[in-house]
Structure formats: structure tokens, C-alpha cells
Motif scaffolding. Sequence first.
Motif, short mmCIF file in Angstrom:
data_model
loop_
_atom_site.label_atom_id
_atom_site.label_comp_id
_atom_site.label_asym_id
_atom_site.label_seq_id
_atom_site.Cartn_x
_atom_site.Cartn_y
_atom_site.Cartn_z
N ALA A 42 0.88 -1.17 0.00
CA ALA A 42 0.00 0.00 0.00
C ALA A 42 0.91 1.22 0.00
CB ALA A 42 -0.91 0.00 1.22
N VAL A 43 1.02 1.87 -1.15
CA VAL A 43 1.90 3.04 -1.26
C VAL A 43 1.07 4.28 -0.95
CG1 VAL A 43 3.49 4.29 -2.75
CG2 VAL A 43 3.15 1.83 -3.11
N PRO A 44 1.39 4.99 0.13
CA PRO A 44 0.54 6.12 0.52
C PRO A 44 0.56 7.25 -0.51
CG PRO A 44 2.23 5.65 2.22
CD PRO A 44 2.54 4.80 1.04
N ALA A 45 -0.63 7.75 -0.84
CA ALA A 45 -0.73 8.86 -1.79
C ALA A 45 -0.05 10.11 -1.25
CB ALA A 45 -2.20 9.14 -2.10
N SER A 46 0.16 10.14 0.06
CA SER A 46 0.81 11.31 0.68
C SER A 46 2.26 11.47 0.20
CB SER A 46 0.78 11.19 2.20
OG SER A 46 1.38 9.98 2.61
N LEU A 47 2.84 10.43 -0.40
CA LEU A 47 4.20 10.56 -0.93
C LEU A 47 4.26 11.52 -2.12
CD1 LEU A 47 5.49 6.86 -1.01
CD2 LEU A 47 5.95 8.59 0.73
N LEU A 48 3.12 11.67 -2.81
CA LEU A 48 3.10 12.48 -4.04
C LEU A 48 3.59 13.91 -3.81
CD1 LEU A 48 -0.21 11.56 -5.90
CD2 LEU A 48 2.14 11.21 -6.72
N ALA A 49 3.23 14.47 -2.66
CA ALA A 49 3.59 15.87 -2.40
C ALA A 49 5.10 16.04 -2.39
CB ALA A 49 2.97 16.33 -1.09
#
Length: 299
Positions: A278-285
Motif C-alpha cells: 500500500a503506497v501512501p498517496a501522501s508521498l506524491l507531495a
Amino acid sequence: MPGSMAHDAGMETIDLHTHTTASDGSLSPGELVAAAKQAGLKAVAVTDHDTIDGLTEAAAAGRDLGMEVIPGVEISVERADSDSGMHMLGLWVEPGHAELGAFLDRLKQGRAERNPKIVAKLNELGIPVTMEMVQEISGGGQVGRPHLAQALVKVGATGSTQEAFNRYLGNGKKAYVPKFRFQPDEAIAMLRKAGALPVLAHPGLLELGKQALERLITGLKGMGLMGVEAYYSEHRPATTKALVSLAARLDLVVSGGSDFHGAAKPAIALGRGKGGLAVPASLLAGLAQARDRLRAAGR
Ligand code: AMP
Ligand code: ZN
Ligand code: FE
Ligand code: FE
């Protein structure tokens, strides 16, 4: 659960490492983007081996479906301490970047020279595979060893694609042929010129101890590396955790993805890897900020 870290049940997730028919995946770029939407992912990166040929179609599908698609690539590079090479991801490449296109053409040429040599070795071993067969399996994109593995299964030489790698195609095995690769500094510099964030792919597969891995990544950072793929289908939770803290210590950003190939690697699911990813979408920032820093600094 391989690849997982503790996460909230409702957490938004992304997948920043996938392959399409432009290289050795089994879904077309459009199908891949539709599958990412279906899987409920917040964003998907298309990162085919040594080619950006799938990116135009992927971007169009992203616009049609309202799905965030990050144009990427996965480049094979040399590795000083081993002849097995390693992989450099580039995120947010400019599709149609002419110099990057020419750079990747050199790698395509290397593949075109290599594949018939592998087929010849297999033929010498009495296995009746042909380049035509392999090209048909590839569906017209870049030919890679996973296609050759499928051909070996098709002619009954091995019972599975994994067995094909273990016995014939894997590094150092009976039908192994090395292919042309750039040096890591060359690939990193090229990616930066094309506006893309250079990220070391699946460091856990390099089979290095903690100190050797830190030395390698520190060296790559000196060449302009900006991120590491900490979340990955084949990374154990402890590996992911160690890479996240190493990235923080070295001031690198964190990425993550499944390395989805569709039917070519049926054990890996888009966004979920072997089930626990599960790769957290929060990494995108953090990734987008790093990309913007790179572009603002004149690459
Ligand atoms: P190529 O780019 O043609 O050298 O093929 C590389 C791809 O082959 C990798 O992305 C993996 O998917 C696959 N591969 C390489 N080595 C192995 C192995 N030992 N077992 C299974 N798959 C492998
Ligand atoms: Zn692949
Ligand atoms: Fe890879
Ligand atoms: Fe990959």
C-alpha cells in the motif's frame, strides 16, 4: 505481508512503477490506466523498460478517465559491484523529449542485438524458439526476457516463466546474454535534463547489506539521484522501513510501486503487489516538490 507497513484501512494509495505492452507488460497503456482507475488508485506512473513509447496513449487515457497519470521510464544501468545491473526510474519525464528519445534508442538497439543471440543460444540447447514467436508474444513493443520466458513455456521447454529464468534466462544462466547499459551517472543526468526525478528502483533487490547499500545510494546521490523506491512488492516491511529512514537521513524523497506487469507476472497486482503493498498517496507531495526543485534549478 511483503511490502507492507502499518496503514489506515481507508488510506489513499498510488502505484508509481508499472509496465505496459510498450515493454514487457501485458496491458496496453490505455488498459493499464483504466485498471488503475478501477483499482481506486489516486495516481499511477507508467514506467516501461527503456522506452517512453507508451506515454502518449497513457496520458490520453488519463485525461479521458480523469486519472492522474505520471509519465515515467525505468532505465537499466550498470552497477559497479556486480554484473547484474540495476534500475533507475524517472518520474515526470517530458514525453517527446528528443535527447531522451535518442538515449533510449541506444538501449533499444542493444536489445535488438541481444534477443537473437539469446534465441541462438536456446536453439543450440535444442530448444526450438524463434524470434518470430517471441515478437508475437511481445505484441509489438520492446522485447525483453519475460517474453523469451513465455516462449520457453509455450514450446514446453519449462513449466513456468520463473523456471525459464532459473534455468536459462537469469543472469549467468545457460542462455544469458548481457545487454548494453549506460552508467548510472549518465542515466541520472539524462533524466534530469528531461525534467524527470531520478529514483533508484527496488533497492531491496540489490541484495546489499545496510552499509554497502548506504554507500551505493550516497554515491548515486552525488551523481544527482533524488529518490528511492522504498515501497515495493518484493520488499519486506523491515526493508521498506529502513529505506524510508535512510532516505530521510540522506535527504532523498521516497517513492513506491508494485512493478505490475499484468499476465506476464500474475503474482503481482496493480497497487497491491503480492497483497500487502500500500503506497501512501501522501508521498506524491514530496515527489512533486522534488521535481519542481529540480526544474527550478535548471536541472
Ligand atoms: P530484460 O530487460 O530483457 O533484461 O528483462 C528484465 C526483466 O526480466 C526484469 O524486469 C524482470 O521482470 C525479469 N527478470 C530478470 N531476472 C529475473 C529472474 N531471475 N527471475 C524472474 N524474473 C526476472
Ligand atoms: Zn519488466
Ligand atoms: Fe526493475
Ligand atoms: Fe519494473
